[in-house]
Design a protein around this motif. Structure first.
Motif, PDB file in Angstrom:
ATOM      1  N   PRO A  93       0.822  -1.218   0.000  1.00 55.87           N
ATOM      2  CA  PRO A  93       0.000   0.000   0.000  1.00 55.87           C
ATOM      3  C   PRO A  93       0.856   1.269   0.000  1.00 55.87           C
ATOM      4  CG  PRO A  93      -0.802  -1.561   1.626  1.00 55.87           C
ATOM      5  CD  PRO A  93       0.500  -2.103   1.137  1.00 55.87           C
ATOM      6  N   ILE A  94       0.352   2.306  -0.635  1.00 56.53           N
ATOM      7  CA  ILE A  94       1.035   3.602  -0.663  1.00 56.53           C
ATOM      8  C   ILE A  94       0.905   4.272   0.702  1.00 56.53           C
ATOM      9  CG2 ILE A  94       1.017   5.921  -1.705  1.00 56.53           C
ATOM     10  CD1 ILE A  94       1.993   3.779  -3.623  1.00 56.53           C
ATOM     11  N   THR A  95       1.990   4.869   1.178  1.00 55.96           N
ATOM     12  CA  THR A  95       1.948   5.624   2.434  1.00 55.96           C
ATOM     13  C   THR A  95       2.081   7.115   2.143  1.00 55.96           C
ATOM     14  OG1 THR A  95       4.349   5.552   2.757  1.00 55.96           O
ATOM     15  CG2 THR A  95       3.063   3.709   3.642  1.00 55.96           C
ATOM     16  N   LYS A  96       1.636   7.922   3.063  1.00 54.19           N
ATOM     17  CA  LYS A  96       1.719   9.376   2.898  1.00 54.19           C
ATOM     18  C   LYS A  96       3.173   9.830   2.761  1.00 54.19           C
ATOM     19  CE  LYS A  96      -0.116  13.682   4.785  1.00 54.19           C
ATOM     20  NZ  LYS A  96      -0.906  14.312   5.872  1.00 54.19           N
ATOM     21  N   GLU A  97       4.055   9.174   3.494  1.00 51.31           N
ATOM     22  CA  GLU A  97       5.475   9.541   3.496  1.00 51.31           C
ATOM     23  C   GLU A  97       6.114   9.387   2.108  1.00 51.31           C
ATOM     24  OE1 GLU A  97       3.930   9.139   7.303  1.00 51.31           O
ATOM     25  OE2 GLU A  97       4.031   7.511   5.825  1.00 51.31           O
ATOM     26  N   GLU A  98       5.565   8.513   1.298  1.00 55.85           N
ATOM     27  CA  GLU A  98       6.125   8.296  -0.040  1.00 55.85           C
ATOM     28  C   GLU A  98       5.910   9.484  -0.970  1.00 55.85           C
ATOM     29  OE1 GLU A  98       6.118   3.961  -1.597  1.00 55.85           O
ATOM     30  OE2 GLU A  98       4.400   4.083  -0.263  1.00 55.85           O
ATOM     31  N   GLY A  99       5.086  10.435  -0.550  1.00 51.03           N
ATOM     32  CA  GLY A  99       4.877  11.631  -1.352  1.00 51.03           C
ATOM     33  C   GLY A  99       6.034  12.617  -1.271  1.00 51.03           C
ATOM     34  N   LYS A 100       6.871  12.495  -0.250  1.00 49.87           N
ATOM     35  CA  LYS A 100       7.998  13.412  -0.061  1.00 49.87           C
ATOM     36  C   LYS A 100       9.026  13.246  -1.183  1.00 49.87           C
ATOM     37  CE  LYS A 100      11.014  16.103   2.124  1.00 49.87           C
ATOM     38  NZ  LYS A 100      10.887  17.570   2.107  1.00 49.87           N
ATOM     39  N   ILE A 101       9.307  14.342  -1.899  1.00 50.03           N
ATOM     40  CA  ILE A 101      10.257  14.301  -3.009  1.00 50.03           C
ATOM     41  C   ILE A 101      11.692  14.406  -2.496  1.00 50.03           C
ATOM     42  CG2 ILE A 101      11.075  15.463  -5.099  1.00 50.03           C
ATOM     43  CD1 ILE A 101       8.191  16.427  -5.543  1.00 50.03           C
ATOM     44  N   ASP A 102      12.513  13.491  -2.948  1.00 51.44           N
ATOM     45  CA  ASP A 102      13.956  13.546  -2.699  1.00 51.44           C
ATOM     46  C   ASP A 102      14.598  14.057  -3.984  1.00 51.44           C
ATOM     47  OD1 ASP A 102      16.652  13.165  -2.334  1.00 51.44           O
ATOM     48  OD2 ASP A 102      16.525  11.002  -1.934  1.00 51.44           O
ATOM     49  N   TRP A 103      15.001  15.329  -3.982  1.00 55.03           N
ATOM     50  CA  TRP A 103      15.530  15.939  -5.200  1.00 55.03           C
ATOM     51  C   TRP A 103      16.882  15.363  -5.618  1.00 55.03           C
ATOM     52  CZ3 TRP A 103      12.150  18.342  -8.057  1.00 55.03           C
ATOM     53  CH2 TRP A 103      11.016  18.903  -7.443  1.00 55.03           C
ATOM     54  N   GLY A 104      17.476  14.570  -4.748  1.00 57.43           N
ATOM     55  CA  GLY A 104      18.722  13.893  -5.088  1.00 57.43           C
ATOM     56  C   GLY A 104      18.510  12.719  -6.034  1.00 57.43           C
ATOM     57  N   LYS A 105      17.251  12.278  -6.181  1.00 59.12           N
ATOM     58  CA  LYS A 105      16.945  11.211  -7.136  1.00 59.12           C
ATOM     59  C   LYS A 105      16.967  11.771  -8.559  1.00 59.12           C
ATOM     60  CE  LYS A 105      14.280   8.174  -4.104  1.00 59.12           C
ATOM     61  NZ  LYS A 105      12.994   7.476  -3.902  1.00 59.12           N
ATOM     62  N   SER A 106      16.821  10.910  -9.531  1.00 58.91           N
ATOM     63  CA  SER A 106      16.871  11.350 -10.928  1.00 58.91           C
ATOM     64  C   SER A 106      15.568  12.034 -11.334  1.00 58.91           C
ATOM     65  CB  SER A 106      17.108  10.151 -11.850  1.00 58.91           C
ATOM     66  OG  SER A 106      15.966   9.317 -11.897  1.00 58.91           O
ATOM     67  N   ALA A 107      15.660  12.826 -12.400  1.00 56.57           N
ATOM     68  CA  ALA A 107      14.474  13.501 -12.936  1.00 56.57           C
ATOM     69  C   ALA A 107      13.399  12.484 -13.298  1.00 56.57           C
ATOM     70  CB  ALA A 107      14.857  14.335 -14.163  1.00 56.57           C
ATOM     71  N   ARG A 108      13.815  11.363 -13.856  1.00 59.42           N
ATOM     72  CA  ARG A 108      12.871  10.319 -14.250  1.00 59.42           C
ATOM     73  C   ARG A 108      12.146   9.734 -13.040  1.00 59.42           C
ATOM     74  NH1 ARG A 108      10.133   9.268 -18.540  1.00 59.42           N
ATOM     75  NH2 ARG A 108      11.959  10.111 -19.627  1.00 59.42           N
ATOM     76  N   GLU A 109      12.869   9.440 -11.982  1.00 54.73           N
ATOM     77  CA  GLU A 109      12.256   8.878 -10.773  1.00 54.73           C
ATOM     78  C   GLU A 109      11.252   9.854 -10.160  1.00 54.73           C
ATOM     79  OE1 GLU A 109      15.363   6.056  -8.498  1.00 54.73           O
ATOM     80  OE2 GLU A 109      16.196   8.011  -9.015  1.00 54.73           O
ATOM     81  N   ILE A 110      11.609  11.126 -10.125  1.00 58.25           N
ATOM     82  CA  ILE A 110      10.725  12.137  -9.542  1.00 58.25           C
ATOM     83  C   ILE A 110       9.477  12.331 -10.406  1.00 58.25           C
ATOM     84  CG2 ILE A 110      10.525  14.595  -8.931  1.00 58.25           C
ATOM     85  CD1 ILE A 110      13.573  14.403  -8.174  1.00 58.25           C
ATOM     86  N   PHE A 111       9.663  12.342 -11.716  1.00 55.30           N
ATOM     87  CA  PHE A 111       8.547  12.427 -12.655  1.00 55.30           C
ATOM     88  C   PHE A 111       7.566  11.274 -12.438  1.00 55.30           C
ATOM     89  CE2 PHE A 111       7.090  10.813 -16.889  1.00 55.30           C
ATOM     90  CZ  PHE A 111       6.196  11.832 -17.209  1.00 55.30           C
ATOM     91  N   ASN A 112       8.093  10.069 -12.282  1.00 55.86           N
ATOM     92  CA  ASN A 112       7.247   8.892 -12.055  1.00 55.86           C
ATOM     93  C   ASN A 112       6.520   8.983 -10.721  1.00 55.86           C
ATOM     94  OD1 ASN A 112       7.984   7.729 -14.492  1.00 55.86           O
ATOM     95  ND2 ASN A 112       9.656   6.528 -13.602  1.00 55.86           N
ATOM     96  N   GLN A 113       7.193   9.490  -9.704  1.00 54.53           N
ATOM     97  CA  GLN A 113       6.589   9.670  -8.381  1.00 54.53           C
ATOM     98  C   GLN A 113       5.422  10.656  -8.452  1.00 54.53           C
ATOM     99  OE1 GLN A 113       9.256  11.531  -5.630  1.00 54.53           O
ATOM    100  NE2 GLN A 113       7.941  11.213  -3.848  1.00 54.53           N
ATOM    101  N   ILE A 114       5.626  11.765  -9.135  1.00 57.14           N
ATOM    102  CA  ILE A 114       4.599  12.806  -9.237  1.00 57.14           C
ATOM    103  C   ILE A 114       3.342  12.280  -9.924  1.00 57.14           C
ATOM    104  CG2 ILE A 114       4.033  15.025 -10.345  1.00 57.14           C
ATOM    105  CD1 ILE A 114       7.061  15.767  -9.843  1.00 57.14           C
ATOM    106  N   ARG A 115       3.519  11.565 -11.030  1.00 54.05           N
ATOM    107  CA  ARG A 115       2.333  11.104 -11.771  1.00 54.05           C
ATOM    108  C   ARG A 115       1.657   9.899 -11.122  1.00 54.05           C
ATOM    109  NH1 ARG A 115       4.027   8.029 -17.199  1.00 54.05           N
ATOM    110  NH2 ARG A 115       5.922   6.963 -16.528  1.00 54.05           N
ATOM    111  N   ALA A 116       2.437   9.111 -10.364  1.00 50.73           N
ATOM    112  CA  ALA A 116       1.839   7.963  -9.667  1.00 50.73           C
ATOM    113  C   ALA A 116       1.009   8.387  -8.462  1.00 50.73           C
ATOM    114  CB  ALA A 116       2.931   6.995  -9.226  1.00 50.73           C
ATOM    115  N   LEU A 117       1.426   9.473  -7.812  1.00 51.97           N
ATOM    116  CA  LEU A 117       0.774   9.893  -6.554  1.00 51.97           C
ATOM    117  C   LEU A 117      -0.113  11.125  -6.724  1.00 51.97           C
ATOM    118  CD1 LEU A 117       3.826   9.365  -4.149  1.00 51.97           C
ATOM    119  CD2 LEU A 117       2.103   7.712  -4.910  1.00 51.97           C
TER     120      LEU A 117
END
Length: 311
Positions: free
Chosen positions: A204-228
Motif C-alpha cells: 500500500p502507498i503511504t503518505k510519506e512516499e509523497g515526499k520528493i527527494d531531489w537527489g533522485k533522478s528527474a525520471r524517478e521524480i517524474f514517475n513519483q509525481i504522476r503515480a501519486l
C-alpha cells in the motif's frame, strides 16, 4: 450465470457495468460499508453501491466477512454460479471463496505474478514500467496467488498518470472479465499456475512516499509525481512551507548540479528544477490552503526566481 459481485471503488464500477449489460445475472453486490467523507464527514456510499442501487440489485455491506455465518447463509440462498471480486478491499475466507459452483475469480490490475497486493497501478508507474495489464485469476487462500485464466497487456505511456492508467485498466479488466466468464460457462478455458518464484508485491502507498527527494533522478521524480497525483500527492518544502507538485515533465536525464535548485523559468510553462540526475519542468503546483494552479501562474504570483531551492 448467476453472479455475486464483490467490489467497492471506482475501479470496480466498470466491471459491474459490463456485467449488468451482459447476459449474466448479477443477483447481489457485496461492498464495503458507507464511510464518512469530506469536511462535513457525511456518510458516503461506495461507487459500486450507487450503481447497484440504480439497477435495483440487492446490496450487502457487512462489517466483517470472516466468521460471518449470516452472510454465508444469505449468499448460499442466492444459489450463485460464481463470485466476481474487483477491488473489494478485504480478504475472503475459504468457505466464501469455495461456495459457488465455479468458485471465485478476481480482476487484478497487474501482469501477475508481478505486483500482487494493494497498489499495483501506483507501483508500476513509480517504478518506471513501460507496460502493465490486467489478469483474471481464481482466488485462493494466498494473496493474489491463484491460477490465471487470462491476462491482457496495457502500455504505460509518458502521458499516463494514475488517473489515466486506472481508467484504461478498469475498462480492459471489464472486457476481459466477460470473455473469461463466457468461456468458463462454456467450459472451454483452462487455468495456468503462476510462476510463484517471480512474484513481486505492490505494498500500500503511504503518505510519506509523497515526499520528493531531489537527489533522485528527474525520471524517478517524474514517475513519483504522476503515480501519486490523487493521493498523497508529491510534496516538497519551499520557503519553509509544504507545497504539492501535481504535474511535471522530464527535460533531460543527464545534467548535474545542486539538487532541488530552481535553475530556470520558462515563460508560459513553469520553472525548471535540477535533480540528482537531469532537470525536470514543474508544470502544476498547489500551495497551502490554495487551489491547484499552473506553475507559470505560481512564478508570477509568488515571484519565484532562479537560485531558490526546493527541499
Amino acid at each position: 450465470m448467476r453472479v455475486v459481485f464483490w467490489g467497492t471503488p471506482d475501479f470496480a464500477v466498470e466491471s459491474l457495468k459490463k456485467l449488468i449489460e451482459s447476459k449474466h445475472q448479477v443477483v447481489a453486490v457485496v461492498t464495503q460499508p458507507d464511510k464518512p467523507k469530506g469536511r462535513g464527514k457525511k456518510l458516503t456510499p461506495p461507487p459500486v453501491k450507487v450503481l447497484a442501487k440504480q439497477h435495483g440489485i440487492p446490496v450487502f455491506q457487512p462489517e466483517k466477512v470472516k466468521n460471518n455465518k449470516e452472510l454465508y447463509q444469505t449468499l448460499k440462498k442466492l444459489k450463485p454460479d460464481i463470485f466476481v471480486v474487483v477491488a473489494y478491499g478485504k480478504i475472503l475466507p475459504e468457505e466464501i471463496i469455495n461456495l459457488p459452483k465455479y468458485k471465485t475469480i478476481n480482476v487484478h490490475a497487474s501482469l501477475l505474478p508481478e505486483y500482487r497486493g494493494a497498489a499495483p497501478i501506483h507501483r508500476a508507474i513509480m517504478e518506471g514500467k513501460e507496460k502493465t495489464g490486467v489478469c483474471i485469476m481464481e482466488i485462493t487462500k494466498e494473496l493474489d496467488a491463484g491460477d490465471i485464466y487470462k491476462c491482457t497487456e496495457i502500455p504505460i505511456t509518458e502521458r499516463d498518470d494514475i488517473l489515466s492508467l486506472h481508467d484504461k485498466l478498469a475498462k480492459a479488466g471489464a472486457e476481459l472479465l466477460l470473455e473469461v466468464l463466457d468461456s468458463i460457462e462454456k467450459g472451454n478455458i483452462t487455468k495456468k499456475p503462476q510462476e510463484h518464484a517471480k512474484a513481486t508485491y505492490a505494498k500500500p502507498i503511504t503518505k510519506e512516499e509523497g515526499k520528493i527527494d531531489w537527489g533522485k533522478s528527474a525520471r524517478e521524480i517524474f514517475n513519483q509525481i504522476r503515480a501519486l497525483k490523487v493521493w498523497p500527492k508529491a510534496f516538497t518544502e519551499f520557503r519553509d512551507k509544504q507545497i504539492k507538485i501535481l504535474d511535471s515533465q522530464v527535460l533531460d536525464e543527464s545534467s548535474e548540479g545542486t539538487a532541488g535548485q530552481i535553475v530556470e523559468i520558462i515563460k508560459g510553462k513553469g520553472f525548471v528544477v535540477q535533480t540528482g540526475k537531469g532537470k525536470i519542468l514543474i508544470k502544476k503546483v498547489q500551495f497551502p490552503s490554495s487551489k491547484p494552479i499552473s506553475a507559470d501562474d505560481a512564478v508570477k504570483g509568488y515571484h519565484i526566481k532562479p537560485g531558490e531551492k526546493l527541499k
